[in-house]
Write a protein that holds these residues in place. Sequence first.
Motif, PDB file in Angstrom:
ATOM      1  N   UNK A 186       0.840  -1.190   0.000  1.00  0.00           N
ATOM      2  CA  UNK A 186       0.000   0.000   0.000  1.00  0.00           C
ATOM      3  C   UNK A 186       0.883   1.251   0.000  1.00  0.00           C
ATOM      4  N   UNK A 187       0.897   2.024  -1.094  1.00  0.00           N
ATOM      5  CA  UNK A 187       1.802   3.169  -1.191  1.00  0.00           C
ATOM      6  C   UNK A 187       1.436   4.331  -0.278  1.00  0.00           C
ATOM      7  N   UNK A 188       0.280   4.266   0.348  1.00  0.00           N
ATOM      8  CA  UNK A 188      -0.125   5.361   1.235  1.00  0.00           C
ATOM      9  C   UNK A 188       0.649   5.348   2.546  1.00  0.00           C
ATOM     10  N   UNK A 189       1.304   4.222   2.853  1.00  0.00           N
ATOM     11  CA  UNK A 189       1.934   4.078   4.152  1.00  0.00           C
ATOM     12  C   UNK A 189       3.377   3.605   4.031  1.00  0.00           C
ATOM     13  N   UNK A 190       4.210   4.078   4.960  1.00  0.00           N
ATOM     14  CA  UNK A 190       5.532   3.508   5.101  1.00  0.00           C
ATOM     15  C   UNK A 190       5.432   2.142   5.748  1.00  0.00           C
ATOM     16  N   UNK A 191       6.504   1.365   5.686  1.00  0.00           N
ATOM     17  CA  UNK A 191       6.430  -0.007   6.182  1.00  0.00           C
ATOM     18  C   UNK A 191       6.133  -0.063   7.679  1.00  0.00           C
ATOM     19  N   UNK A 192       6.690   0.859   8.460  1.00  0.00           N
ATOM     20  CA  UNK A 192       6.424   0.830   9.898  1.00  0.00           C
ATOM     21  C   UNK A 192       5.010   1.295  10.229  1.00  0.00           C
ATOM     22  N   UNK A 230      21.040   9.998  18.615  1.00  0.00           N
ATOM     23  CA  UNK A 230      19.665   9.758  18.170  1.00  0.00           C
ATOM     24  C   UNK A 230      19.073  11.032  17.591  1.00  0.00           C
ATOM     25  N   UNK A 231      18.591  10.958  16.367  1.00  0.00           N
ATOM     26  CA  UNK A 231      17.887  12.062  15.713  1.00  0.00           C
ATOM     27  C   UNK A 231      16.408  11.698  15.701  1.00  0.00           C
ATOM     28  N   UNK A 232      15.620  12.448  16.470  1.00  0.00           N
ATOM     29  CA  UNK A 232      14.205  12.129  16.632  1.00  0.00           C
ATOM     30  C   UNK A 232      13.368  12.781  15.539  1.00  0.00           C
ATOM     31  N   UNK A 233      12.457  12.021  14.981  1.00  0.00           N
ATOM     32  CA  UNK A 233      11.530  12.534  13.982  1.00  0.00           C
ATOM     33  C   UNK A 233      10.108  12.381  14.509  1.00  0.00           C
ATOM     34  N   UNK A 234       9.321  13.414  14.305  1.00  0.00           N
ATOM     35  CA  UNK A 234       7.937  13.407  14.759  1.00  0.00           C
ATOM     36  C   UNK A 234       7.068  12.641  13.767  1.00  0.00           C
ATOM     37  N   UNK A 235       6.453  11.584  14.231  1.00  0.00           N
ATOM     38  CA  UNK A 235       5.519  10.826  13.403  1.00  0.00           C
ATOM     39  C   UNK A 235       6.153   9.595  12.798  1.00  0.00           C
ATOM     40  N   UNK A 236       5.450   8.479  12.899  1.00  0.00           N
ATOM     41  CA  UNK A 236       5.956   7.235  12.341  1.00  0.00           C
ATOM     42  C   UNK A 236       6.072   7.316  10.820  1.00  0.00           C
ATOM     43  N   UNK A 237       5.226   8.149  10.218  1.00  0.00           N
ATOM     44  CA  UNK A 237       5.310   8.319   8.768  1.00  0.00           C
ATOM     45  C   UNK A 237       6.643   8.862   8.311  1.00  0.00           C
ATOM     46  N   UNK A 238       7.316   9.635   9.174  1.00  0.00           N
ATOM     47  CA  UNK A 238       8.634  10.170   8.819  1.00  0.00           C
ATOM     48  C   UNK A 238       9.665   9.064   8.689  1.00  0.00           C
ATOM     49  N   UNK A 239       9.351   7.894   9.232  1.00  0.00           N
ATOM     50  CA  UNK A 239      10.264   6.763   9.101  1.00  0.00           C
ATOM     51  C   UNK A 239      10.455   6.304   7.670  1.00  0.00           C
ATOM     52  N   UNK A 240       9.617   6.776   6.770  1.00  0.00           N
ATOM     53  CA  UNK A 240       9.840   6.463   5.350  1.00  0.00           C
ATOM     54  C   UNK A 240      11.219   6.930   4.888  1.00  0.00           C
ATOM     55  N   UNK A 241      11.724   7.973   5.530  1.00  0.00           N
ATOM     56  CA  UNK A 241      13.046   8.499   5.167  1.00  0.00           C
ATOM     57  C   UNK A 241      14.160   7.519   5.490  1.00  0.00           C
ATOM     58  N   UNK A 242      13.878   6.544   6.367  1.00  0.00           N
ATOM     59  CA  UNK A 242      14.890   5.552   6.738  1.00  0.00           C
ATOM     60  C   UNK A 242      14.850   4.323   5.843  1.00  0.00           C
TER      61      UNK A 242
END
Length: 222
Positions: free
Chosen positions: A116-122, A185-197
């Motif tokens: 599903x492209x709307x969501x990152x894997x996490x 540790x570099x903190x990102x707000x929102x699990x969706x930001x994990x797409x960058x990883x």
Amino acid sequence: MTGGASPAPTSPARVAVLGAGHAGPAIARVAIAAGHPVTISASGDPEKIALIAGVLVPGAEPRWAADAVADADIVILAIPLHRFAAFDPALVAGRLVVDTMNYWPPTDGVQPLFEDPRYGSSEIVQRRLSLSTVVKTLNHIGYHELEEERRPAGSPERHALGVAGDDPGAVGVVAEFIERIGYDAVRLDGLGAGRLFQPGGPVFGASLRRAEFERALDAQAA
């Protein structure tokens, strides 16, 4: 993205590593070296991995997964992603779960759950583990590099790892864990930001110091 000084360290969190393949033992070793009590579990009887654990992860206690999770402050999910569809969400209900998995079709094959492209894997992991709190980290560094690249706090050669999640308290707990094992540790707000990883993202597979890491993320967002 949030930054600033890390809070004063507390007692090392109790860590349960689910997965005894490549990544799980590497994570367990650095956690033990940082003073964390660690258990490690595979898909079945802990006696089956006791010898391997004794050799590869001295100091980690092999346990049944349910027993390990029950005592843990942090559950590290380090199973092959293609096995996640069969993972029982009830096992980690109410727990803080660190998702270290990556969706990489050339390796795992096409996994419909993650298409599903709307969501990152996490985000997809969180949707399935709806009674857990998921934080994404440790997926963008190779397990073979995790031990080699550790550096003490304040070292000019210390590298950064990203930590993304929807719950600031959970992100804080995991960020402290990352700091303890030898990374900024570099903190990102929102699990969706994990797409960058994720694979193809600006920091995936890259060994970057904090400033470089943050610039890479900012450049992608620009």
